[in-house]
Design a protein around this motif. Structure first.
Motif: not given
Length: 396
Positions: A21-24, A56-60, A150-159
């Motif tokens: 929440s703080d990040r957003i 959403v921590r996307a590359d682009r 998607k960037q980070g530990e999870t390679p795909v976007f979530s719902k």
């Protein structure tokens, strides 16, 4: 504005933890002032894309907009690339345009809807993708928000990522629609102002074309009036307004018979009375318009033959009763009349012109304007020196 605020609060509501929440909130507080202050649609699209990418921590992340004239989708905000254009039905964004549906894709190359052309142009490799349509106020798709890789530990976007992008898309659509409308209104205003400027110069040329001796009189009066206004200390916008209105100062001459307008000798009392009527004729013509610039020009046209001592025409206004633009144009008009040859006289010598203005300070002209003229004489009178030098060169 309240609706947009609620859209932003909904984005915050998707946070999983206080840290999230703080990040957003930090992102929103960082981007919102920039977005609110931005007037350029292109820059606004960049800001929106950057906001979406961070959320959403996307590359682009990019905002594709519909170009209905070309039946294409275009974007200038895909990070690291120049403008891209694709057919309106192409790829994932084309699917969202056609169906109005959001997409959540884990591997683009395993999906038959993927359009490889963007990767081929940019030498990029797309894996995970999200697309969300941007809907305008009428419920029609106006573009598509797209996040890639998607960037980070999870390679795909979530719902949850899709939900955040969808909420951001709602806010973005409203902001872009408002900015587009503002841009269209500004473009219409610029076009209207350009039309008024052109009309003013056309009408000024028409009025001056009836006086054989005047030549570039209206242009010189406009430029001299502008310089006087600037040196007098008026804001640039006001000085420019006087410059635009000044060419209309003698519009009323269209109502003066040729026999009087171009008479080489002195006027009779009756002829002079007819000649003086041009100030009110021009004012009345211009007052028929509701356009601000033309109404302003009407005031100038009606006042440029008034005198500081109250002995002018058509109303015998005195001192500051005379509109400032009229006082300024009066100086410019007489300066050109004395300094230029006319059918009834040769051009006066430079020193005689200057002496006449000093003599008429406080009588025909406002003293402060005469002071401004004399102080900046070399710059303001320079155009006549140039004309005289050119005439002497031709004579030789």
């Amino acid at each position: 504005m309240e609706s947009n605020a609620q859209d932003l609060m909904n984005i915050v509501g998707t946070a999983e933890s206080k840290q999230d929440s703080d990040r957003i909130l930090d992102l929103l507080f960082s981007y919102m002032p920039k977005i609110a202050a931005e007037r350029s649609l292109q820059n606004l699209l960049v800001l929106m894309a950057d906001l979406g990418r961070s959320l959403v921590r996307a590359d682009r992340c990019s905002l594709w907009l519909i170009d209905e004239d070309k039946n294409e989708l275009w974007t200038k905000v895909a990070h690291g690339v120049n403008e891209l254009r694709i057919p309106i039905t192409a790829g994932f964004v084309g699917h969202s345009v056609k169906t109005g549906e959001a997409l959540l894709v884990e591997d683009a190359y395993k999906d038959e809807r993927f359009d490889h052309r963007s990767d081929e142009k940019t030498h990029y490799h797309t894996t995970s993708v999200m697309t969300v349509p941007l809907m305008n106020g009428a419920g029609k798709v106006m573009g598509v928000y797209q996040a890639i890789n998607k960037q980070g530990e999870t390679p795909v976007f979530s719902k949850q990522d899709l939900e955040r992008l969808a909420l951001t898309a709602v806010y973005s659509a409203k902001t872009i629609e408002s900015a587009t409308l503002t841009a269209e209104l500004e473009a219409a205003k610029v076009e209207l102002e350009a039309t008024q400027k052109e009309l003013i110069h056309i009408l000024g040329d028409v009025s001056e074309s009836r006086s054989r001796e005047t030549g570039d009189h209206i242009q010189r009066v406009a430029e001299i009036s502008y310089k006087l206004a600037v040196y007098y200390g008026l804001p640039e916008q006001e000085a420019q307004r006087i410059r635009l209105a000044a060419p209309m100062h003698d519009l009323g001459k269209v109502g003066i018979p040729d026999a009087i307008l171009n008479k080489p000798g002195r006027f009779t009392d009756e002829e002079y009375a007819v000649m003086k009527s041009h100030a009110q004729i021009g004012e009345q013509i211009l007052l028929k318009s509701k356009r601000e610039l033309l109404v302003f020009a009407a005031s100038l046209a009606g006042a440029h033959h008034e005198r500081w001592d109250g002995k002018g025409y058509p109303r015998g206004l005195k001192g500051e009763e005379i509109p400032l633009a009229g006082r300024i144009c009066a100086v410019a008009d007489v300066l050109d009349a004395l300094s230029s040859p006319r059918c009834y006289k040769p051009a006066w010598p430079e020193e005689k012109v200057k002496e006449e203005f000093i003599k008429q300070s406080g009588m025909q002209f406002q003293p402060e304007l005469v002071d401004v003229l004399v102080k900046n004489w070399d710059d303001i009178f320079g155009c006549f020196r140039k004309i005289r030098a050119e005439m002497e060169a031709v004579a030789v």
